[in-house]
Every structure is written in C-alpha cells, then in structure tokens.
Design a protein around this motif. Sequence first.
Motif, PDB file in Angstrom:
ATOM      1  N   ALA A 378       0.837  -1.192   0.000  1.00 32.38           N
ATOM      2  CA  ALA A 378       0.000   0.000   0.000  1.00 32.38           C
ATOM      3  C   ALA A 378       0.881   1.254   0.000  1.00 32.38           C
ATOM      4  O   ALA A 378       2.015   1.241   0.475  1.00 32.38           O
ATOM      5  CB  ALA A 378      -0.917  -0.004   1.220  1.00 32.38           C
ATOM      6  N   LYS A 379       0.339   2.346  -0.550  1.00 28.73           N
ATOM      7  CA  LYS A 379       1.068   3.614  -0.610  1.00 28.73           C
ATOM      8  C   LYS A 379       0.784   4.408   0.659  1.00 28.73           C
ATOM      9  O   LYS A 379      -0.374   4.663   0.995  1.00 28.73           O
ATOM     10  CB  LYS A 379       0.642   4.410  -1.838  1.00 28.73           C
ATOM     11  CG  LYS A 379       0.911   3.681  -3.148  1.00 28.73           C
ATOM     12  CD  LYS A 379       0.282   4.395  -4.318  1.00 28.73           C
ATOM     13  CE  LYS A 379       0.461   3.589  -5.600  1.00 28.73           C
ATOM     14  NZ  LYS A 379      -0.240   4.216  -6.743  1.00 28.73           N
ATOM     15  N   LEU A 380       1.848   4.786   1.347  1.00 25.86           N
ATOM     16  CA  LEU A 380       1.718   5.510   2.610  1.00 25.86           C
ATOM     17  C   LEU A 380       2.355   6.882   2.502  1.00 25.86           C
ATOM     18  O   LEU A 380       3.368   7.067   1.824  1.00 25.86           O
ATOM     19  CB  LEU A 380       2.384   4.728   3.749  1.00 25.86           C
ATOM     20  CG  LEU A 380       1.849   3.317   4.034  1.00 25.86           C
ATOM     21  CD1 LEU A 380       2.620   2.695   5.186  1.00 25.86           C
ATOM     22  CD2 LEU A 380       0.359   3.350   4.338  1.00 25.86           C
ATOM     23  N   MET A 381       1.736   7.844   3.184  1.00 23.33           N
ATOM     24  CA  MET A 381       2.335   9.166   3.291  1.00 23.33           C
ATOM     25  C   MET A 381       3.535   9.101   4.223  1.00 23.33           C
ATOM     26  O   MET A 381       3.664   8.191   5.039  1.00 23.33           O
ATOM     27  CB  MET A 381       1.305  10.176   3.819  1.00 23.33           C
ATOM     28  CG  MET A 381       0.045  10.269   2.970  1.00 23.33           C
ATOM     29  SD  MET A 381       0.378  10.727   1.255  1.00 23.33           S
ATOM     30  CE  MET A 381       0.875  12.432   1.481  1.00 23.33           C
ATOM     31  N   TRP A 382       4.399  10.106   4.112  1.00 22.86           N
ATOM     32  CA  TRP A 382       5.653  10.066   4.860  1.00 22.86           C
ATOM     33  C   TRP A 382       5.415  10.147   6.360  1.00 22.86           C
ATOM     34  O   TRP A 382       4.555  10.889   6.853  1.00 22.86           O
ATOM     35  CB  TRP A 382       6.562  11.211   4.436  1.00 22.86           C
ATOM     36  CG  TRP A 382       7.888  11.167   5.126  1.00 22.86           C
ATOM     37  CD1 TRP A 382       9.005  10.511   4.737  1.00 22.86           C
ATOM     38  CD2 TRP A 382       8.219  11.801   6.362  1.00 22.86           C
ATOM     39  NE1 TRP A 382      10.013  10.679   5.632  1.00 22.86           N
ATOM     40  CE2 TRP A 382       9.562  11.475   6.659  1.00 22.86           C
ATOM     41  CE3 TRP A 382       7.514  12.586   7.260  1.00 22.86           C
ATOM     42  CZ2 TRP A 382      10.213  11.914   7.786  1.00 22.86           C
ATOM     43  CZ3 TRP A 382       8.173  13.029   8.400  1.00 22.86           C
ATOM     44  CH2 TRP A 382       9.500  12.704   8.653  1.00 22.86           C
ATOM     45  N   SER A 383       6.184   9.359   7.093  1.00 24.10           N
ATOM     46  CA  SER A 383       6.270   9.450   8.548  1.00 24.10           C
ATOM     47  C   SER A 383       7.606   8.856   8.949  1.00 24.10           C
ATOM     48  O   SER A 383       8.283   8.202   8.149  1.00 24.10           O
ATOM     49  CB  SER A 383       5.114   8.705   9.235  1.00 24.10           C
ATOM     50  OG  SER A 383       5.196   7.318   8.972  1.00 24.10           O
ATOM     51  N   GLU A 384       8.004   9.079  10.179  1.00 25.34           N
ATOM     52  CA  GLU A 384       9.307   8.572  10.630  1.00 25.34           C
ATOM     53  C   GLU A 384       9.346   7.049  10.602  1.00 25.34           C
ATOM     54  O   GLU A 384      10.385   6.459  10.384  1.00 25.34           O
ATOM     55  CB  GLU A 384       9.594   9.090  12.035  1.00 25.34           C
ATOM     56  CG  GLU A 384       9.816  10.601  12.094  1.00 25.34           C
ATOM     57  CD  GLU A 384      10.155  11.065  13.494  1.00 25.34           C
ATOM     58  OE1 GLU A 384      10.154  10.212  14.414  1.00 25.34           O
ATOM     59  OE2 GLU A 384      10.416  12.261  13.672  1.00 25.34           O
ATOM     60  N   CYS A 385       8.203   6.410  10.859  1.00 25.43           N
ATOM     61  CA  CYS A 385       8.111   4.946  10.796  1.00 25.43           C
ATOM     62  C   CYS A 385       6.854   4.591  10.016  1.00 25.43           C
ATOM     63  O   CYS A 385       5.742   4.829  10.480  1.00 25.43           O
ATOM     64  CB  CYS A 385       8.074   4.343  12.203  1.00 25.43           C
ATOM     65  SG  CYS A 385       7.895   2.544  12.207  1.00 25.43           S
ATOM     66  N   MET A 386       7.040   4.039   8.830  1.00 25.92           N
ATOM     67  CA  MET A 386       5.910   3.639   7.996  1.00 25.92           C
ATOM     68  C   MET A 386       5.732   2.131   8.085  1.00 25.92           C
ATOM     69  O   MET A 386       6.612   1.368   7.676  1.00 25.92           O
ATOM     70  CB  MET A 386       6.154   4.063   6.545  1.00 25.92           C
ATOM     71  CG  MET A 386       6.026   5.552   6.314  1.00 25.92           C
ATOM     72  SD  MET A 386       6.442   6.058   4.628  1.00 25.92           S
ATOM     73  CE  MET A 386       8.214   6.301   4.805  1.00 25.92           C
ATOM     74  N   ASP A 387       4.629   1.717   8.655  1.00 22.99           N
ATOM     75  CA  ASP A 387       4.350   0.294   8.858  1.00 22.99           C
ATOM     76  C   ASP A 387       3.456  -0.196   7.722  1.00 22.99           C
ATOM     77  O   ASP A 387       2.262   0.087   7.687  1.00 22.99           O
ATOM     78  CB  ASP A 387       3.669   0.074  10.207  1.00 22.99           C
ATOM     79  CG  ASP A 387       3.605  -1.404  10.576  1.00 22.99           C
ATOM     80  OD1 ASP A 387       4.034  -2.234   9.739  1.00 22.99           O
ATOM     81  OD2 ASP A 387       3.134  -1.730  11.670  1.00 22.99           O
ATOM     82  N   PHE A 388       4.039  -0.943   6.784  1.00 22.55           N
ATOM     83  CA  PHE A 388       3.274  -1.440   5.653  1.00 22.55           C
ATOM     84  C   PHE A 388       2.413  -2.641   6.037  1.00 22.55           C
ATOM     85  O   PHE A 388       1.300  -2.789   5.547  1.00 22.55           O
ATOM     86  CB  PHE A 388       4.207  -1.816   4.504  1.00 22.55           C
ATOM     87  CG  PHE A 388       4.913  -0.635   3.900  1.00 22.55           C
ATOM     88  CD1 PHE A 388       4.268   0.173   2.983  1.00 22.55           C
ATOM     89  CD2 PHE A 388       6.211  -0.325   4.255  1.00 22.55           C
ATOM     90  CE1 PHE A 388       4.904   1.264   2.417  1.00 22.55           C
ATOM     91  CE2 PHE A 388       6.860   0.761   3.702  1.00 22.55           C
ATOM     92  CZ  PHE A 388       6.202   1.553   2.785  1.00 22.55           C
ATOM     93  N   SER A 389       2.940  -3.504   6.919  1.00 23.62           N
ATOM     94  CA  SER A 389       2.206  -4.699   7.357  1.00 23.62           C
ATOM     95  C   SER A 389       1.601  -5.424   6.156  1.00 23.62           C
ATOM     96  O   SER A 389       0.426  -5.783   6.143  1.00 23.62           O
ATOM     97  CB  SER A 389       1.109  -4.330   8.364  1.00 23.62           C
ATOM     98  OG  SER A 389       1.674  -3.754   9.523  1.00 23.62           O
ATOM     99  N   ASP A 390       2.423  -5.641   5.151  1.00 25.65           N
ATOM    100  CA  ASP A 390       1.955  -6.248   3.906  1.00 25.65           C
ATOM    101  C   ASP A 390       2.435  -7.693   3.830  1.00 25.65           C
ATOM    102  O   ASP A 390       3.619  -7.972   4.031  1.00 25.65           O
ATOM    103  CB  ASP A 390       2.476  -5.453   2.701  1.00 25.65           C
ATOM    104  CG  ASP A 390       2.000  -6.009   1.382  1.00 25.65           C
ATOM    105  OD1 ASP A 390       0.890  -5.644   0.965  1.00 25.65           O
ATOM    106  OD2 ASP A 390       2.726  -6.817   0.775  1.00 25.65           O
ATOM    107  N   THR A 391       1.522  -8.605   3.533  1.00 27.34           N
ATOM    108  CA  THR A 391       1.846 -10.026   3.400  1.00 27.34           C
ATOM    109  C   THR A 391       1.280 -10.531   2.083  1.00 27.34           C
ATOM    110  O   THR A 391       0.088 -10.378   1.822  1.00 27.34           O
ATOM    111  CB  THR A 391       1.278 -10.844   4.562  1.00 27.34           C
ATOM    112  OG1 THR A 391       1.839 -10.365   5.795  1.00 27.34           O
ATOM    113  CG2 THR A 391       1.628 -12.314   4.402  1.00 27.34           C
TER     114      THR A 391
END
Length: 599
Positions: A378-391
């Motif tokens: 998934a596409k996430l906006m910027w943050s210090e820690c981006m948790d994709f949690s993608d499986t």
Amino acid sequence: MDSNALSSVIEKQIGHLCLKDFPCGRGSWVSSEAGTEGGGTEETDALLDLLTCSHSPWTFDGSWSPQAAALRRMAVLSPERLNDDCLYSNFTALRVMDKDVSVIDKGLLKFSKLEELVLSVNRISEVSSENLPRTLKTLELRANCLSTLDGLTRCPPPHLRYLGLGSNSLRSQEDVSRLTGRHWPQLVCLDLSDCEFEEQPALLKALRTLPSLRTLVLQGNPLALASCYPGLAVESLPQLSCLDASWISPDERQSFKGLAKMSGLVTNQASVTVSVGRMRGTTGPVMSVNQNSPDFPFVTYSYFITYEIPGDKTPNYQKCKSESDFDGRGTEHEVRDADLQSNKNSDKETLRAETCDLKVDTEEVVHDAVQELRRSTAKLMWSECMDFSDTQMCKVSDLGGLKRFLNLGLHLRIEEEKVTENKVTSAPDEASAKTSKSSKMKGTFGKESSIKSGSNKEKSKDKTKTSVPALHACSRRVLGSVHVPLHSLVRGGRHVNVLCDFGALHPESAMEAHHLLEKELGKKMKVEKEDEESKRRGDSGPQQKRTSASKAKGKGGKGCEDAVVTDHPVSDQPEAVTVELRVELERWQSASEGMHGGA
C-alpha cells in the motif's frame, strides 16, 4: 595417455611422493647395514624426521590419499618392497578433487584393493562402471557434469555402500529408474542433493526398493521445496533413519503417518510468503499547500515497496493498471498519459537500480527464471516509521523455476510517487453576479424570481464545474534497491528474516523542500538588507509597501512564499533507510496439514 584421464592425474600425484629420492629409497644417503657411516649418510630415524617435520623442505601434501604417508615411510624403512604390484595394492583410498579430470579410464583397475574413490569438482560427464574396481565401497562424484546414470549402472560395484551424486544435472525418469535395489543392493547412504529431481512420488517409489538404505540427502532438489516435503519422504521410506543430515524421531514419523496414502495429495506445489514490515529512516518532509493559495499546484508524495515473487497466474502487464490508482480524478486521457509517463520513469529507474545490484546475465534470467508477478505494498504518506504490514502469499507449481528464483534472490525496491494537482480558477462573470443580486430582491414577482434564481444557481454550478478543471500529473521513481539472498531456503531453511539496509536515500520531496527553504531564506535576507538600507536613507516608502505586502500575503494572498509549507525539518545528514522483510517457505508439520493443503 590423456592428460585429463584419472590414471594420469594419479600417476603425477604418486610421482610427487619422490619414493626413490632423498630422503626415501636406496641411495648414498642411507647408512650401510654393517653400521659403517660414510660422508653424507643419515640415520634412519633422522630420515623419518625429515618426512614428518613441519619445517622440513621434504614435507608433502598427502591429503589425496591416507596411504601416501605410509608409502613414504616404507620407502625409508624397506625400499626394496616397493615394486609396482605392492605400490598399487597399498592404496585403499584416493581423493582426486578439482583436478580437471574428465575420463575414468582403465588405468584405475591397477588399484586392486581400492575401497574409496572421491572425484568431486571435476568434469566427468559419464562413468563406465567397467573401469571401476570391484572392491569399491565409497564413490563420490559430487559437482561433476553427469547428466545420465546409464554407464554407471551397467555393471556397478557390487559392494558399494555410499554413492554421492550431488550437484549434477540428474532429473530424468531414466535416472530415477536406475536408483533401485536391483543396481545397488548394499547401498546404505545416498546423496542426491542439489540435483534437479522434481517428481517426488516417483523418486521415493524407486528409493523404497533399496533394502539397505538408511541415510538419504535430497535437499537442494526442486522437489524439496514442495510443502509436503519432508513429510512425504519420511512416510514413504520407513527404513530410513536420517534425512538431510537430521535424524528421524519416532514422534516425527508418527505425525506424518498416513500422508503417503492420502487421496488427492498435492505433491508438486510450493507456497512462499513474503511479508514487508516497518520502514524507517526516510527523510521528510511531506509537501502540503496553503489553503488560501488555490492557484498553487497541490503536490503529494507517497511511498511504497515493490518486488517480484514467483507465481503461476496473472502476467506482469496486468498489474500495471491496478497499481496506478488516481481515485477517479482527471480525464481519461490525462490519466492514461500520466500512467505512461509514470511507467516510463519507473522502468528507467528500476532498470538503473537493478543493473547495479543484479550482476547476472539478463537473457539467462528471462529464459530460466520462473514467471514472476510484480507485487506492491500500500502507498503511505511520509512518517518517521511507515508500517506497511503487507503479506503476499503465492503458490508455485514450477518447482524447478522456483529453485532458480530463490538462488538468484529477491530484489526489494523503495518507490516514491509524486502526484501534482493544478487547480485553474476563473472569476465569475457579470451575468452570474447580476443573477445572484436579483435573487436576493423581494417584490411582487417573488415566486418568479425565486424560480429564476434557482435555475440560475444550477447553471452557475454547472458553469463552475466546467470552468475550474483539475489537472493531474503522476510520476514515480525508484529511491533505492537491495538484493536479498534466498539460497538458504533451497538448502533446507524454513524462513529468511532480514533488515534490509538501503543506505541514505534522498526523496524528491525532501530535496524540493530543501531548495524552497533556501530560496525563502535568501529572499528574507534580501528584504532585511533592503530595509536596513532604507532606514539609513530615512525612506519609509518601500518598507511600508513591503510590510503591507507581507500582511496581504499573510491574509491569504497568492504569493508563493506561503504556498509551500514544510511539516518537518530537513536533515542535512539523512539516516540509513531500513525495511523489515520476512520470506517463508511453507512446510507441513503433520499429515493433518497435508489434508487441508491438498484440499
């Protein structure tokens, strides 16, 4: 004699023993039997010390045969015994590795008592069993060029107990049919690791006929990647004690009981799961726009991870449309143009990144690798820690292609998507202004005016929609790419957990923000300098103008100074970007899992 023949290489090794030269053999350096010592003679003990002392110039490498040291000792103590028959009959083990041997010739038959023959890492493509001594008990042919077992099984050594065929191109049904008890009645240990066998049931059926088999190595074969391995092997070979260097416990055998007889069992399918976790270290900021500046382009940045995994369905080109989602904004033509430009940019950056990391032949990858499916988080906006949690999980039936894919490894990429939205506003015309004023008037024709005003409102709304178009542009680029080795999964591993280090990356949003901040600081310093000069001259006009202009901008003017806002400061020394990755190969732990997996 052919220089690549086995007997020629062994004769050279025997010649390096110097059995007739000092300090061995019968020469003037040996003391006479009467005990008289002449000039230059040595005692027997002194000659033996010269053979074994680590600092002696007459030391030698005897790793190619355990009998080499004994022969040199015999050449000192009883040199008269070393005739040809005695010499060859003393060898019981020969280890000729990485000597470019291509032919096992008849000269090997001179070693009448040979029991162990190790010929690893050579260029042997075919073995004639007629040239093998009948006394052989151990035969190691690992990492050669064998592609058939036809010559080896014509008249195999009858007492052979260990056969090593690992790392050879063995895969055919004919090769499987030659691994039976009819050819190897006393075989106890068989090494078939890192070959190309894919049909597990057929191979296990043949190996079950080996009456003495107790140790088997199959890891590295495509069949060992299937979810049913090693459970099916444990259940199909009840006489087996050790599989892939692991002892088979009674509990393990019991857990797989009934697996081989299960109806509808899928034996040629593997399941691979790729999980992407948290990403840390990317440099901000995310660019945003002041709400009071509608003419300024609205820019957003998002980040996602892409990679390829093996699969049996959905070609790569079918994934492009789903990955370019614009939420219905813009015209069809604009979206198509943005997609094409985005794909071009992405392909260029991906090719540039992968060319640096993947140092393999491109044509070989295209023809030999399994079909790969492009996957994206998934596409996430910027943050210090981006948790994709993608499986992502895939099931693969081409086990040979999966093995090649895992040996090449996985390439993980961080991509940045930039979406620019330009809002074009237009001032309302005079007719709409008059209509809006007339709608507010009250008089004898109130109903009529209300109807007209309502229709005018609808027209103005329609007119507003068509007169304020929104233009979108989307572009992508690869920020970084890393190569993740997965060959441990081929060697029997269950999973790979790694924290991928991409190094210091420079997203476009951070660079643009950095340039804009520098530009704003430069303007501010210029304004302050001009103010100081005007104060010195006593002129307050320009200062008042700049002050009023700055106030107007603060109240929502169209100046671009307030149009761009940085949410986070830009670091001069960006940290290394890391991404959590886990790749897991499914293995059934019991027969019950096989029942659900087969369904």
